[in-house]
Write an enzyme that holds these catalytic residues in place. Structure first.
Site, PDB file in Angstrom:
ATOM      1  N   LEU A  17       5.879  -0.639  -5.801  1.00 31.70           N
ATOM      2  CA  LEU A  17       5.095   0.306  -5.037  1.00 31.70           C
ATOM      3  C   LEU A  17       5.988   1.265  -4.245  1.00 31.70           C
ATOM      4  O   LEU A  17       7.176   0.989  -4.029  1.00 31.70           O
ATOM      5  CB  LEU A  17       4.162  -0.465  -4.096  1.00 31.70           C
ATOM      6  CG  LEU A  17       3.182  -1.398  -4.834  1.00 31.70           C
ATOM      7  CD1 LEU A  17       2.566  -2.403  -3.878  1.00 31.70           C
ATOM      8  CD2 LEU A  17       2.109  -0.584  -5.536  1.00 31.70           C
ATOM      9  N   PRO A  18       5.435   2.397  -3.794  1.00 30.12           N
ATOM     10  CA  PRO A  18       6.282   3.447  -3.207  1.00 30.12           C
ATOM     11  C   PRO A  18       6.935   3.108  -1.874  1.00 30.12           C
ATOM     12  O   PRO A  18       8.076   3.500  -1.628  1.00 30.12           O
ATOM     13  CB  PRO A  18       5.319   4.632  -3.046  1.00 30.12           C
ATOM     14  CG  PRO A  18       4.212   4.378  -3.996  1.00 30.12           C
ATOM     15  CD  PRO A  18       4.062   2.886  -4.040  1.00 30.12           C
ATOM     16  N   THR A  28      11.280  -0.907  -3.172  1.00 26.36           N
ATOM     17  CA  THR A  28      12.332  -0.734  -2.171  1.00 26.36           C
ATOM     18  C   THR A  28      11.654  -0.326  -0.872  1.00 26.36           C
ATOM     19  O   THR A  28      11.107   0.776  -0.767  1.00 26.36           O
ATOM     20  CB  THR A  28      13.349   0.332  -2.604  1.00 26.36           C
ATOM     21  OG1 THR A  28      14.026  -0.107  -3.788  1.00 26.36           O
ATOM     22  CG2 THR A  28      14.383   0.574  -1.509  1.00 26.36           C
ATOM     23  N   LYS A  52      19.904  -3.924  -1.136  1.00 32.61           N
ATOM     24  CA  LYS A  52      19.578  -2.671  -1.826  1.00 32.61           C
ATOM     25  C   LYS A  52      19.905  -1.459  -0.971  1.00 32.61           C
ATOM     26  O   LYS A  52      20.507  -0.486  -1.450  1.00 32.61           O
ATOM     27  CB  LYS A  52      18.094  -2.667  -2.209  1.00 32.61           C
ATOM     28  CG  LYS A  52      17.558  -1.350  -2.774  1.00 32.61           C
ATOM     29  CD  LYS A  52      18.166  -0.990  -4.115  1.00 32.61           C
ATOM     30  CE  LYS A  52      17.714   0.381  -4.617  1.00 32.61           C
ATOM     31  NZ  LYS A  52      16.309   0.401  -5.054  1.00 32.61           N
ATOM     32  N   LYS A  90      14.814   8.719   0.775  1.00 38.04           N
ATOM     33  CA  LYS A  90      14.012   7.598   1.290  1.00 38.04           C
ATOM     34  C   LYS A  90      14.892   6.386   1.553  1.00 38.04           C
ATOM     35  O   LYS A  90      14.807   5.752   2.621  1.00 38.04           O
ATOM     36  CB  LYS A  90      12.916   7.244   0.286  1.00 38.04           C
ATOM     37  CG  LYS A  90      12.194   5.935   0.569  1.00 38.04           C
ATOM     38  CD  LYS A  90      11.472   5.410  -0.669  1.00 38.04           C
ATOM     39  CE  LYS A  90      11.140   3.938  -0.523  1.00 38.04           C
ATOM     40  NZ  LYS A  90      10.535   3.378  -1.750  1.00 38.04           N
TER      41      LYS A  90
END
Length: 300
Positions: A65-66, A94, A169, A244
């Site tokens: 998902l975003p 992420t 990450k 992001k």
């Protein structure tokens, strides 16, 4: 073979779900996009009318998902209490570390095993099943998730407790963002100093300046292996997504009082490229066009 609910079929999730179906699993997919659902069906998944329907009898749930707010909404309204408590939950989005830890905690309190398992490798690796998964969660949850994650990737690494996958990450992508900017600066300067760019690549890729940004993802078209630079910076890892991730990294750094001046500078540069200059849809290596706005590809 397992019954797997897959929620989120974007550029990354679509390829990941297809690889699970290819491995013989029964994949029930859901996305808000009709086009994404049609592509998933064409690649071996069945469609669900809702996230709740997808997870109803699942043995495993995968989400891609975003952002953190989407993960929170999906898990708290459509997964926890809706999927069987025996299902292993794997969030491959992420997102921020705090949300990952919070949702894993809520899942655990409801009797579920859950991991955060963000990925590295990009769209091509998602399609080819060669992603790297950085996984946070208990040893038990990791042991249950690993076999399924391995069918979508080339490496599945247990980073530690809940949220550790997200921590790994964002640290990795902060390093990548800063390294790419430095690589672009070096090529731009080499050009202005009159160096042949292929020659500079041949030298630096074998010298102490070597990095993944140089040798595997060169930002210069026509130099090194094929990269998005050879496709007008299309079809790679969008600069908006790099921005992001850099913002997530800065948020995490502030939360633990970590000094990250290079990360902060990379975030500022990508903000200018993606937002002020409209480069958000281009591959993140396209920032070379901002660093050297006189850029032209080398002669064939």
């Amino acid at each position: 073979m397992a019954r797997i609910a897959f929620i989120g079929l974007g550029n990354m999730g679509g390829g990941m779900a297809a690889n699970l179906a290819k491995a013989g699993h029964e994949v029930r997919a859901f996305d808000l996009s009709e086009d994404a659902l049609l592509r998933a069906e064409a690649r071996g998944a069945s469609r669900a009318a809702s996230a709740e329907e997808a997870v109803a009898d699942a043995e495993a749930v995968v989400t891609m998902l975003p952002a953190g707010k989407h993960v929170r909404q999906v898990y708290e309204t459509s997964v926890i209490g809706k999927a069987p408590a025996s299902a292993i939950l794997m969030d491959c989005s992420t997102i921020d570390v705090a949300t990952a830890r919070d949702e894993i905690g809520k899942a655990g309190a409801a009797g579920y095993a859950m991991v955060d398992a963000p990925v590295s490798g990009g769209i091509a690796a998602a399609e080819g099943g060669t992603l790297t998964f950085m996984v946070g969660g208990s040893e038990e949850a990791f042991a249950r998730a690993e076999p399924l994650l391995a069918q979508m990737g080339k490496a599945v690494i247990h980073a530690g407790a809940a949220g550790s996958g997200q921590a790994a990450k964002i640290c990795n992508n902060m390093l990548l963002g800063a390294t790419m900017v430095a690589t672009c600066e070096a090529f731009a300067m080499a050009k202005k100093l009159g160096l042949d760019l292929r020659t500079f690549y041949d030298i630096s890729s074998k010298a102490s300046g070597q990095s993944w940004s140089m040798t595997s993802y060169c930002p210069v078209p026509g130099v090194g292996p094929e990269t998005p630079a050879d496709r007008d910076y299309e079809g790679g890892f969008a600069a908006a997504l790099m921005l992001k991730d850099l913002r997530l990294a800065l948020e995490a750094a502030q939360s633990v009082d970590a000094y990250t001046p290079m990360g902060a500078e990379a975030e500022a540069l990508y903000a200018r490229f993606a937002e002020a200059l409209g480069g958000g849809h281009k591959d993140f290596s396209g920032i070379i066009r901002m660093i050297d706005d006189s850029w032209t590809p080398p002669a064939a």
